[in-house]
Motif scaffolding. Structure first.
Motif, short mmCIF file in Angstrom:
data_model
loop_
_atom_site.label_atom_id
_atom_site.label_comp_id
_atom_site.label_asym_id
_atom_site.label_seq_id
_atom_site.Cartn_x
_atom_site.Cartn_y
_atom_site.Cartn_z
N VAL A 1 0.83 -1.20 0.00
CA VAL A 1 0.00 0.00 0.00
C VAL A 1 0.87 1.26 0.00
N VAL B 1 3.05 8.81 -5.55
CA VAL B 1 2.59 7.98 -4.44
C VAL B 1 3.79 7.56 -3.59
N VAL C 1 0.82 -4.21 3.99
CA VAL C 1 -0.34 -4.19 4.87
C VAL C 1 -0.99 -5.57 4.89
N ALA D 1 0.53 -3.13 9.64
CA ALA D 1 1.21 -2.40 8.56
C ALA D 1 2.69 -2.28 8.89
N ARG E 1 -3.11 0.75 -3.91
CA ARG E 1 -2.62 -0.62 -3.75
C ARG E 1 -2.03 -1.14 -5.05
N GLN F 1 -4.87 9.56 0.11
CA GLN F 1 -5.66 8.36 -0.22
C GLN F 1 -4.73 7.15 -0.38
N GLU F 2 -5.26 5.96 -0.02
CA GLU F 2 -4.43 4.75 -0.14
C GLU F 2 -4.45 4.23 -1.57
N ASP G 1 -4.30 -7.02 6.12
CA ASP G 1 -5.57 -6.55 6.67
C ASP G 1 -6.52 -7.74 6.87
N SER H 1 5.28 -0.27 3.64
CA SER H 1 4.13 -0.22 2.73
C SER H 1 3.44 -1.58 2.61
N VAL I 1 0.58 5.86 -0.30
CA VAL I 1 -0.30 6.99 -0.02
C VAL I 1 -0.06 8.08 -1.06
#
Lengths: 510, 130
Positions: free
Chosen positions: A24, A37, B114, B109, A85, A82-83, B116, B112, A26
């Motif tokens: 992920v 990002v 993650v 996390a 992926r 905002q995230e 979940d 980067s 940002v």
């Protein structure tokens, strides 16, 4: 009831909850369809990034601490923080025969209102071109239906032939004529049940064009019945630069599917000048260093990697082919500008269209001296070689002599004959748009021109002579025409029959 | 005039000098900042700003943020610490926080990456599918 509950319980307990690792990042900055990002340490080059809400981005700059991505679609909903992926997938488009007859955008989504496309396969947009082991030399012709091209600048399947010229000189028309002619050939073969026929499917990629022009082109294709054999990829002037940059690659992926599956395809990139401009825009926003005319350093690689994907595959690799007809628009006839010279050096020849010729009424306005096909002659059918072998040289000589003759000096009989022949050939090569001619008709007409049947016809009546000769041959001598088309060469008896037929026609022609 | 590029390059080499076995040594980082402030080389403010950003990213890369809907028992915390250290190597800073918005499950996390496994995350995936 208790059994039902037990069953559900057993099913729930049997379920394994898996937690997948996601990479992920940002959004740190978003502007003009380009996002920077932070994070995304696992992002690959050209990987699709999920911005959420169905918005997809493409990772183009992998930097030390951040990733520069271009957004495909609406970027106005994306916010800082905002995230984002990674998806683990490269950008891909649907491919296959289901795409034929459809108008799609850069992502392969239909925009023609004919419902969803049931494509079973997807291909990556960026792909390495076939290597030398998989290739073979060009040997089969692409019949454009344009007499000047088929006779003097023949194009083979798997070739890359550039169409270059100023604005409004008929560049697109050459591409559209080729699509229409091949659709006609495909349809005739289907109706005749010819199993040996290798259909040529077409892909037309419109880059940065006005929507009205695209609508007009679609209308022409539909009216000519060519749309069922054609895929139209549209990235219009109102689309983002990102979409315009990716459209040719998406179209190429669709063409590659035909090539990889042993079929033949033709792709028209209309045009690569606007494509280079779109790529320049994307690169500048991504803050890549700019070079000559502010184009990025890899603008040559951009076009070479695209055009290298067109190839003729060897029989061991399916015998398929992808022919490319890239179009380049020049400014004031300057072929020595940056992008034109790049693409000229990449392609296997060019068809150069001249504004002066266009306004003199020579349409298609092909400049014989500057146009060349480096590999296509190997693919030209024998009959055409027999009748058109010397035409290019004759025409070049004619142009030289015609310029000389303007001074009004007395000319010897031989030069006079050369000029008269040249004038007639120029007339013969004039052809209205969207009216491609079958190759057997081209052979017959050129045969008549080369064998002195047109010498006594006044130059201003050559077009009328040609039209009536064509009518005569296609109606009264249909079997002879079919024989030429099938044999693909002028044997002695066919040649004699053709001579007799034209002589018979001349007796009735007034 | 030192360019931004030179400052970035200097900040990177400063960060490298503050690392021991690939991990950031906090004492060295503090010392480096102090020395830069004392010497005040040309463009030192820009250098320090970029150095701060690099340190921030380095810390984020070596920090695991474990969020759970309710407080985790010490046994669970030990188990998770062991697993994360096994996966990402030693020197990982682990923080445990409670986040009721997750509804249930865990969200971990590391940099980067993650993981979940929260109910909130699954609902978000489901919502995206529509």
């Amino acid at each position: 009831m208790s059994t039902l509950l037990q069953e559900i319980e057993a099913q729930i307990s049997g379920l394994q909850t898996q937690v997948n690792r996601q990479n992920v990042g940002v959004v740190r900055e978003i502007s003009d369809g380009v996002a920077r990002v932070e994070g995304l340490t696992d992002a690959m080059m050209n990987e699709m990034l999920d911005f959420g809400g169905g918005v997809i981005g493409l990772a183009l700059n992998l930097e030390e601490t951040e990733v520069g991505a271009i957004i495909l679609g609406d970027y106005l909903s994306i916010k800082e923080g905002q995230e984002v992926r990674t998806t683990g997938k490269l950008l891909q488009v649907p491919v296959g025969k289901a795409m034929l007859g459809r108008v799609v955008n850069t992502l392969g989504e239909p925009i023609d209102g004919k419902g969803p496309i049931q494509a079973e396969t997807v291909y990556p947009v960026e792909k390495i071109a076939p290597g030398i082991i998989k290739r073979r030399s060009v040997s089969q012709p692409v019949q454009t239906g344009i007499m000047a091209v088929d006779a003097m600048i023949p194009i083979g399947r798997g070739q890359r032939e550039l169409i270059i010229g100023d604005r409004s000189t008929g560049k697109t028309t050459i591409g559209i004529d080729t699509i229409i002619n091949n659709a006609r050939i495909n349809r005739q073969a289907e109706e005749a049940g010819d199993k040996n026929h290798r259909p040529l499917y077409s892909i037309y990629v419109a880059i940065g064009q006005k929507q009205s022009n695209i609508a007009n082109t679609l209308h022409v294709l539909e009216a000519a019945g060519a749309l069922p054999y054609t895929i139209v990829v549209v990235a219009a002037a109102s689309d983002s630069a990102t979409n315009q940059y990716l459209a040719p690659f998406a179209g190429c992926a669709m063409g590659e599917w035909f090539m990889d599956n042993g079929m033949d395809a033709l792709i028209i990139y209309d045009d690569l000048s606007k494509h280079a401009v779109a790529y320049r825009q994307v690169s500048l926003i991504l803050k890549r260093p700019s070079g000559r005319e502010a184009y990025p350093g890899d603008v040559f690689y951009l076009h070479s990697r695209l055009l290298e994907r067109s190839a003729r595959l060897s029989e061991n690799h399916g015998n398929g082919s992808l022919t490319a007809l890239p179009i380049i628009e020049t400014q004031m006839g300057d072929v020595s500008a940056y992008i034109p010279t790049n693409v000229i050096s990449i392609t296997d020849g060019q068809i150069y269209l001249e504004t002066d010729l266009f306004y003199q009424g020579v349409r298609p306005a092909i400049s014989v001296g500057l146009s060349v096909s480096r590999v296509g002659s190997a693919a030209q059918i024998k009959a055409m070689k027999q009748v058109a072998g010397r035409i290019k040289g004759d025409l070049a000589q004619f142009r030289e002599m015609a310029a000389f003759a303007q001074f009004g000096s007395d000319l010897d009989a031989k030069t006079q004959a050369l000029i008269e022949r040249g004038k007639r050939i120029v007339e013969v090569f004039k052809q209205p748009q969207y009216n491609p001619l079958p190759v057997e008709v081209q052979v017959a007409v050129l045969y008549a021109a080369q064998n002195n049947f047109m010498d006594d016809v006044p130059v201003d009546q050559i077009k009328d002579f040609q039209t009536r000769l064509t009518d005569f041959l296609t109606t009264r001598q249909a079997s002879l025409m079919t024989r030429i088309a099938q044999e693909r060469e002028l044997k002695d008896e066919t040649s004699a029959a053709l001579k007799a037929a034209i002589t018979e026609f001349k007796q009735t022609y007034r | 005039m030192r360019t931004a590029k030179q400052s970035r390059r200097d900040a990177k080499s400063l960060l490298r000098s503050c690392q021991v076995n690939g991990l950031l040594d906090e004492a060295r980082a503090r010392q480096a900042v102090q020395q830069v402030i004392d010497r005040k080389p040309r463009g030192y403010l820009r250098l320090l700003a970029y150095f701060k950003r690099l340190v921030q990213l380095e810390i984020a890369r070596r920090t695991a943020r474990v969020e759970s809907a309710m407080d985790l028992s010490p046994e669970w915390q030990t188990r998770l610490t062991g697993n994360l250290t096994h996966t990402y190597g030693p020197g990982l800073r682990i923080t445990f926080t409670r986040n009721a918005a997750l509804i249930g499950g865990l969200r971990i996390a590391v940099g980067s990456d993650v993981f979940d496994g929260s109910v909130q995350g699954r609902l978000a995936v489901l919502a995206n599918r529509f």
